[in-house]
Design an enzyme around this catalytic site. Structure first.
Site, PDB file in Angstrom:
ATOM      1  N   MET A 182     -40.193 -46.455  -9.637  1.00 14.93           N
ATOM      2  CA  MET A 182     -40.663 -47.383 -10.680  1.00 14.93           C
ATOM      3  C   MET A 182     -42.080 -47.045 -11.154  1.00 14.93           C
ATOM      4  O   MET A 182     -43.013 -47.813 -10.927  1.00 14.93           O
ATOM      5  CB  MET A 182     -40.598 -48.824 -10.125  1.00 14.93           C
ATOM      6  CG  MET A 182     -39.230 -49.255  -9.672  1.00 14.93           C
ATOM      7  SD  MET A 182     -39.264 -50.794  -8.716  1.00 14.93           S
ATOM      8  CE  MET A 182     -39.892 -50.227  -7.124  1.00 14.93           C
ATOM      9  N   GLN A 213     -37.039 -56.713 -16.204  1.00 12.77           N
ATOM     10  CA  GLN A 213     -38.411 -57.200 -16.365  1.00 12.77           C
ATOM     11  C   GLN A 213     -38.598 -57.852 -17.727  1.00 12.77           C
ATOM     12  O   GLN A 213     -39.119 -58.972 -17.835  1.00 12.77           O
ATOM     13  CB  GLN A 213     -39.406 -56.045 -16.216  1.00 12.77           C
ATOM     14  CG  GLN A 213     -39.592 -55.523 -14.808  1.00 12.77           C
ATOM     15  CD  GLN A 213     -40.528 -54.320 -14.781  1.00 12.77           C
ATOM     16  OE1 GLN A 213     -40.738 -53.656 -15.801  1.00 12.77           O
ATOM     17  NE2 GLN A 213     -41.089 -54.034 -13.622  1.00 12.77           N
ATOM     18  N   THR A 251     -45.280 -49.832  -6.722  1.00 13.60           N
ATOM     19  CA  THR A 251     -45.579 -50.277  -8.076  1.00 13.60           C
ATOM     20  C   THR A 251     -46.354 -51.579  -7.968  1.00 13.60           C
ATOM     21  O   THR A 251     -46.114 -52.365  -7.047  1.00 13.60           O
ATOM     22  CB  THR A 251     -44.295 -50.514  -8.908  1.00 13.60           C
ATOM     23  OG1 THR A 251     -44.589 -51.323 -10.046  1.00 13.60           O
ATOM     24  CG2 THR A 251     -43.232 -51.222  -8.093  1.00 13.60           C
ATOM     25  N   ASN A 252     -47.273 -51.820  -8.884  1.00 13.75           N
ATOM     26  CA  ASN A 252     -48.016 -53.080  -8.892  1.00 13.75           C
ATOM     27  C   ASN A 252     -47.167 -54.229  -9.421  1.00 13.75           C
ATOM     28  O   ASN A 252     -47.091 -55.296  -8.815  1.00 13.75           O
ATOM     29  CB  ASN A 252     -49.275 -52.945  -9.751  1.00 13.75           C
ATOM     30  CG  ASN A 252     -50.354 -52.109  -9.111  1.00 13.75           C
ATOM     31  OD1 ASN A 252     -51.192 -52.606  -8.372  1.00 13.75           O
ATOM     32  ND2 ASN A 252     -50.347 -50.806  -9.387  1.00 13.75           N
ATOM     33  N   THR A 253     -46.504 -54.010 -10.559  1.00 16.80           N
ATOM     34  CA  THR A 253     -45.802 -55.084 -11.248  1.00 16.80           C
ATOM     35  C   THR A 253     -44.759 -55.764 -10.374  1.00 16.80           C
ATOM     36  O   THR A 253     -44.645 -56.998 -10.364  1.00 16.80           O
ATOM     37  CB  THR A 253     -45.131 -54.551 -12.532  1.00 16.80           C
ATOM     38  OG1 THR A 253     -46.146 -54.062 -13.424  1.00 16.80           O
ATOM     39  CG2 THR A 253     -44.342 -55.640 -13.239  1.00 16.80           C
ATOM     40  N   CYS A 302     -51.696 -50.230 -12.400  1.00 18.22           N
ATOM     41  CA  CYS A 302     -50.342 -49.741 -12.607  1.00 18.22           C
ATOM     42  C   CYS A 302     -50.333 -48.345 -12.011  1.00 18.22           C
ATOM     43  O   CYS A 302     -51.250 -47.554 -12.257  1.00 18.22           O
ATOM     44  CB  CYS A 302     -49.972 -49.712 -14.087  1.00 18.22           C
ATOM     45  SG  CYS A 302     -48.371 -48.952 -14.408  1.00 18.22           S
ATOM     46  N   THR A 303     -49.320 -48.037 -11.218  1.00 19.46           N
ATOM     47  CA  THR A 303     -49.354 -46.796 -10.449  1.00 19.46           C
ATOM     48  C   THR A 303     -49.256 -45.545 -11.305  1.00 19.46           C
ATOM     49  O   THR A 303     -49.508 -44.451 -10.812  1.00 19.46           O
ATOM     50  CB  THR A 303     -48.245 -46.791  -9.378  1.00 19.46           C
ATOM     51  OG1 THR A 303     -46.984 -47.109  -9.988  1.00 19.46           O
ATOM     52  CG2 THR A 303     -48.554 -47.801  -8.288  1.00 19.46           C
ATOM     53  N   GLU A 304     -48.920 -45.703 -12.600  1.00 16.57           N
ATOM     54  CA  GLU A 304     -48.904 -44.536 -13.496  1.00 16.57           C
ATOM     55  C   GLU A 304     -50.252 -44.242 -14.146  1.00 16.57           C
ATOM     56  O   GLU A 304     -50.467 -43.134 -14.652  1.00 16.57           O
ATOM     57  CB  GLU A 304     -47.861 -44.719 -14.618  1.00 16.57           C
ATOM     58  CG  GLU A 304     -46.436 -44.466 -14.219  1.00 16.57           C
ATOM     59  CD  GLU A 304     -45.831 -45.657 -13.502  1.00 16.57           C
ATOM     60  OE1 GLU A 304     -44.861 -45.455 -12.754  1.00 16.57           O
ATOM     61  OE2 GLU A 304     -46.334 -46.784 -13.691  1.00 16.57           O
TER      62      GLU A 304
END
Length: 230
Positions: A10, A52, A83-85, A197-199
């Site tokens: 994700m 989501q 993932t943060n979300t 956000c991990t991206e």
């Protein structure tokens, strides 16, 4: 060495960063040919992303809970949601298993306290910037004041994450937009910026700005290394 469980996918781009950072951290600590003991369950992000934006968080919780159960069955001693979300459903996922969750906001908050940060800027998906599951945890548990971008800036950040970064696209113009937003948060009193956000770490690096950055992917991965070696 404890076995780390990862719920990834994700997106898979940031999960690959987790795998690399955790193994680099284990090698740094133990040397030689050492690498991390870990198990990974990678979900289909297209399914998660659709849920989501439909607001069906219960279904996402069910998917991640099943992933956590698979990690537990595979022998993980603790696990991470990469993932943060999706920490919006962290409590439901954690309740589904008997192994502990290493929460990304707790790892980040611990680092912020160590650095004596009291006011921090947060960028991430709209879900993370607007809702309380992340911001409130930092405030309530770590006494940190969290500031977020304007609505228009949030639109930019969210679009770039889903339409570019999650697809592996790193665009120079988008980086400039992010850097301007970071500068605005700094002018509003933020002592540092959480790349929530991990991206985002794929787009923004320390060399790009004078603002102090807190890359949650790196922080979370380092916390996993420490937890594995306890």
């Amino acid at each position: 060495m404890k076995t780390i469980g990862l719920i990834g996918g994700m997106s898979w781009e940031s999960t690959a960063s987790y795998y690399q950072l955790i193994n680099q951290g284990i090698k740094q600590q133990l040397g030689g040919l050492h690498s991390a003991k870990l198990v990974l369950v990678s979900v289909d992000f297209a399914e998660i992303e659709a849920l989501q934006h439909q607001g069906d968080w219960q279904k996402t919780a069910e998917i991640l809970s099943n992933a956590a159960k698979s990690l537990e069955a595979a022998g993980a001693d603790f696990f991470l949601i990469c993932t943060n979300t999706m920490h919006k459903v962290a409590s439901q996922v954690s309740d589904a298993v008997n192994i502990p969750l290493l929460h990304i906001a707790d790892a980040t908050g611990t680092q912020l306290v160590a650095d004596k940060m009291t006011k921090i800027g947060l960028i991430g998906t709209k879900f993370t910037m607007q809702q309380g599951f992340y911001k409130d945890r930092l405030t309530d548990k770590f006494s940190i004041d969290v500031v977020v971008p304007t609505d228009a800036e949030q639109d930019i950040i969210h679009r770039v994450i889903y339409q570019e970064l999650c697809l592996g696209i790193v665009d120079k113009q988008s980086r400039e937009q992010y850097l301007k937003i970071i500068q605005n948060l700094t002018h509003r009193g933020a002592q540092g910026i959480i790349l929530g956000c991990t991206e985002i770490g794929l787009l923004i690096e320390k060399s790009h700005t004078k603002s102090k950055l807190y890359d949650t992917t790196f922080i979370h991965a380092q916390a996993a290394v420490a937890g594995s070696l306890k």
